[in-house]
Design a protein around this motif. Structure first.
Motif, mmCIF file in Angstrom:
data_model
loop_
_atom_site.group_PDB
_atom_site.id
_atom_site.type_symbol
_atom_site.label_atom_id
_atom_site.label_comp_id
_atom_site.label_asym_id
_atom_site.label_seq_id
_atom_site.Cartn_x
_atom_site.Cartn_y
_atom_site.Cartn_z
ATOM 1 N N ILE A 1 0.901 -1.164 0.000
ATOM 2 C CA ILE A 1 0.000 0.000 0.000
ATOM 3 C C ILE A 1 0.936 1.210 0.000
ATOM 4 O O ILE A 1 1.832 1.291 0.831
ATOM 5 C CB ILE A 1 -0.929 0.026 1.238
ATOM 6 C CG1 ILE A 1 -1.767 -1.251 1.311
ATOM 7 C CG2 ILE A 1 -1.874 1.231 1.209
ATOM 8 C CD1 ILE A 1 -1.317 -2.215 2.322
ATOM 9 N N GLU B 1 1.579 5.630 -0.575
ATOM 10 C CA GLU B 1 1.057 6.960 -0.232
ATOM 11 C C GLU B 1 0.661 6.999 1.239
ATOM 12 O O GLU B 1 -0.271 6.308 1.664
ATOM 13 C CB GLU B 1 -0.164 7.342 -1.089
ATOM 14 C CG GLU B 1 0.179 7.940 -2.431
ATOM 15 C CD GLU B 1 0.940 9.265 -2.313
ATOM 16 O OE1 GLU B 1 0.591 10.083 -1.446
ATOM 17 O OE2 GLU B 1 1.889 9.461 -3.070
ATOM 18 N N ASN C 1 -3.001 7.258 2.242
ATOM 19 C CA ASN C 1 -3.737 6.019 1.929
ATOM 20 C C ASN C 1 -3.427 4.953 2.975
ATOM 21 O O ASN C 1 -4.310 4.201 3.394
ATOM 22 C CB ASN C 1 -3.293 5.437 0.575
ATOM 23 C CG ASN C 1 -3.782 6.239 -0.592
ATOM 24 O OD1 ASN C 1 -4.670 7.083 -0.448
ATOM 25 N ND2 ASN C 1 -3.214 6.006 -1.752
ATOM 26 N N GLN D 1 -5.223 5.603 6.207
ATOM 27 C CA GLN D 1 -6.640 5.232 6.059
ATOM 28 C C GLN D 1 -6.805 3.708 6.085
ATOM 29 O O GLN D 1 -7.694 3.166 6.739
ATOM 30 C CB GLN D 1 -7.169 5.802 4.741
ATOM 31 C CG GLN D 1 -8.666 5.688 4.632
ATOM 32 C CD GLN D 1 -9.193 6.297 3.334
ATOM 33 O OE1 GLN D 1 -8.440 6.884 2.564
ATOM 34 N NE2 GLN D 1 -10.470 6.149 3.112
ATOM 35 N N TYR D 2 -5.912 3.024 5.404
ATOM 36 C CA TYR D 2 -5.953 1.560 5.343
ATOM 37 C C TYR D 2 -5.805 0.966 6.748
ATOM 38 O O TYR D 2 -6.563 0.095 7.150
ATOM 39 C CB TYR D 2 -4.832 1.069 4.421
ATOM 40 C CG TYR D 2 -4.711 -0.419 4.316
ATOM 41 C CD1 TYR D 2 -5.511 -1.140 3.431
ATOM 42 C CD2 TYR D 2 -3.800 -1.131 5.094
ATOM 43 C CE1 TYR D 2 -5.399 -2.524 3.326
ATOM 44 C CE2 TYR D 2 -3.674 -2.504 5.000
ATOM 45 C CZ TYR D 2 -4.479 -3.193 4.113
ATOM 46 O OH TYR D 2 -4.366 -4.561 4.021
#
Ligand SMILES: N[C@@H](CCC(=O)N[C@@H](CS)C(=O)NCC(=O)O)C(=O)O
Length: 155
Positions: free
Chosen positions: A48, A50, A53, A56-57
Motif C-alpha cells: 500500500i 502513499e 492512503n 486510512q488503510y
C-alpha cells in the motif's frame, strides 16, 4: 512518520525497514514500482503506497473484529475500555435530547444505530436512544436480526 504514528496508535507490531533513498533497495523498487517512494506498507504480501492512503488503510482494516482477534488479551481489555469511554463521550453529547442533533433523527443517528447490538448496557441514555431509533420504520426494517449479528461477532 504518519504511518509510524498510525501503527503506534493502533498498537500494531510491525517490521520497520529503513531505506537509503540515494540507493534504493530491491524491495522498495518492486513494491512501489511507479513512484519508488517511501513509505510503503506491506500487508499480507501486498503493498500500500502513499502515506495518507496507508493511514486510512490501517484505520479501516484494524478497527473491525479482525483487530480484536489479532491482538493480545491485554490489549483487548484496553480496547474494550477505550470503546466504553467513546460511548460515554457519545452519551454526554446526546444528553437528554431524543436524537444527537436534537428533535430530528439525523446523520449521527444513522451512523451509529447499526452498531446498536454492540452498545451494551453501561450507557442507559444510549440504550434509550437506540430503542427510540429502532421504533422508526426506516431503522427497524433495515437492521439485521440482533441475535444473528451478536452470534457471529461472538464466534
Ligand atoms: N505523497 C507521498 C510522498 C512520498 C515521498 O515523497 N517520499 C519521499 C521521502 S519523504 C521519497 O521516497 N523520496 C524518494 C524519491 O523521491 O526518490 C506520501 O505521502 O507517501
Amino acid at each position: 512518520m504518519r504511518v509510524r504514528i498510525a501503527l503506534a496508535e493502533k498498537g500494531i507490531e510491525y517490521e520497520y525497514r529503513e531505506q537509503n533513498l540515494l540507493n534504493k533497495g530491491p524491495m522498495l523498487l518492486q513494491m512501489n514500482r511507479v513512484h519508488k517512494k517511501v513509505p510503503v506498507l506491506i500487508h499480507n504480501g501486498k503493498p500500500i503506497c502513499e502515506s495518507t492512503n496507508i493511514v486510512q488503510y490501517i484505520d479501516e482494516i484494524h478497527t473491525d473484529g479482525r483487530e480484536m482477534r489479532a491482538v493480545k488479551l491485554e490489549r483487548q481489555e484496553e480496547m474494550t475500555k477505550e470503546f466504553i469511554a467513546i460511548l460515554k463521550t457519545l452519551e454526554e453529547e446526546l444528553g437528554d435530547k431524543p436524537h444527537f442533533e436534537g428533535e430530528n433523527f439525523g446523520f449521527v443517528d444513522v451512523s451509529l444505530i447499526p452498531l446498536y447490538c454492540w452498545l451494551e448496557t453501561e450507557c442507559p441514555k444510549i440504550i434509550a436512544w437506540a430503542k427510540r431509533c429502532t421504533q422508526r420504520k426506516s431503522v427497524s426494517k433495515s437492521l439485521k436480526d440482533e441475535k444473528k449479528v451478536l452470534g457471529f461477532v461472538q464466534r
